[in-house]
Design an enzyme around this catalytic site. Structure first.
Site: not given
Ligand code: HPA
Length: 288
Positions: A29, A60, A82, A84-85, A112, A210-211, A234, A246
């Site tokens: 991402s 993406h 992913h 989750y899609e 990310a 998440m990947s 973050n 996002h």
């Molecule tokens: N959690 C899950 N996926 C993420 C995060 C997070 O804090 N930051 C970027 N992708």
């Protein structure tokens, strides 16, 4: 029905006759800009490749870029799909197997991620040393594809120790702080709850995203060497006052994007020299 990576690889190979990528790159991402640095030979949209699962996530792009980066022939996936899609988890085997069939030996993955460590805040880079797959999903569940690898295989040192040493050395040379740690894969699509993050801390992860684990499992199964870097966007949920979104991920991915780009490019230059040296040594020893 399982998707056929041969059809996908044949299609891509026809667009770049005689071109053999040695390194595959997966851009996460907000990291797609690295693809702009490639001396491009061909750029192929996922939705034109037979059987290729396309990503619907903003940030993406959805294309494979073939060319040279840091002098190295690469095939770069600009965007990924992913779990989750809602795709069949087995479908996530296709992109990596396609790259394997095109000839890559090394897979370099980026993503990310959120950080569990206050000292590794937004804008940090973390080289992944190991992972915890909390999703309970795995693209390799189902009949084993013997052509690609064995039914059972070890995940020790899945994140190649030699490549990690090279990455650490390149980061040092460039004056870039490169953390190292364990990546936890959370299914998503929601960000974690603060209570989940507190609970996960007991498992010992350093970052959450998440990947990545699907690609790592498939790459390891077919014998690829793997390196992976998280771009920390973050602090994990509940660790700061910022509400996760996002948009925030995409915005904060920009902070370390330039460092990540230099790191990847110089890493590929170094790798090219190392592979060349190894080739010279093997030909001197009469091993071809
Ligand atoms: N959690 C899950 N996926 C993420 C995060 C997070 O804090 N930051 C970027 N992708």
């Amino acid at each position: 029905m399982t998707l056929d990576p041969h059809k996908a690889a044949d299609f891509v190979q026809k667009a770049v006759p005689g071109f053999a990528p040695r390194v595959g790159i997966v851009l996460g991402s907000g990291l797609g800009d690295l693809a702009e640095k490639i001396e491009t030979i061909a750029s192929i949209e996922y939705d034109t490749i037979p059987d290729f699962p396309a990503s619907s996530v903003e940030g993406h792009a959805g294309r494979v870029v073939l060319g040279r980066l840091g002098g190295m022939p690469v095939a770069c996936m600009q965007g990924r799909v992913h779990y989750y899609e809602g795709v069949n988890p087995q479908d996530l085997a296709l992109p990596v197997r396609m790259l394997k069939l095109l000839g890559i030996e090394i897979l370099l993955i980026t993503n990310a991620a959120g950080s569990f460590k206050k000292k590794m805040g937004p804008g940090s880079l973390m080289m992944i040393s190991d992972h915890i797959n909390l999703t309970g999903l795995n693209p390799l569940v189902g009949a084993n594809e013997d052509e690609f690898g064995p039914r059972f295989f070890s995940m020790e040192d899945a994140y190649d120790p030699t490549l990690r040493k090279h990455l650490a050395a390149v980061a040092k040379e460039l004056g870039i702080t490169l953390h190292e740690g364990v990546y936890l894969h959370y299914l998503g699509p929601n960000f974690e709850t603060p209570a989940e993050i507190r609970a996960f801390k007991a498992l010992g992860p350093d970052a959450v995203g998440m990947s990545t684990t699907p690609e790592v499992l498939v790459a390891r199964h077919c014998g690829l060497r793997i390196a992976a870097i998280s771009n920390i966007t973050n602090l994990a949920a509940g660790m700061s006052k910022t509400q996760l979104s996002h948009e925030q991920t995409l915005e904060c991915a920009k902070i370390a994007a330039a460092d990540l780009e230099s790191l990847v490019i110089v890493f590929l230059e170094t790798l090219k020299r190392e592979l060349l040296k190894a080739h010279i040594r093997s030909t001197e020893n009469g091993v071809h």
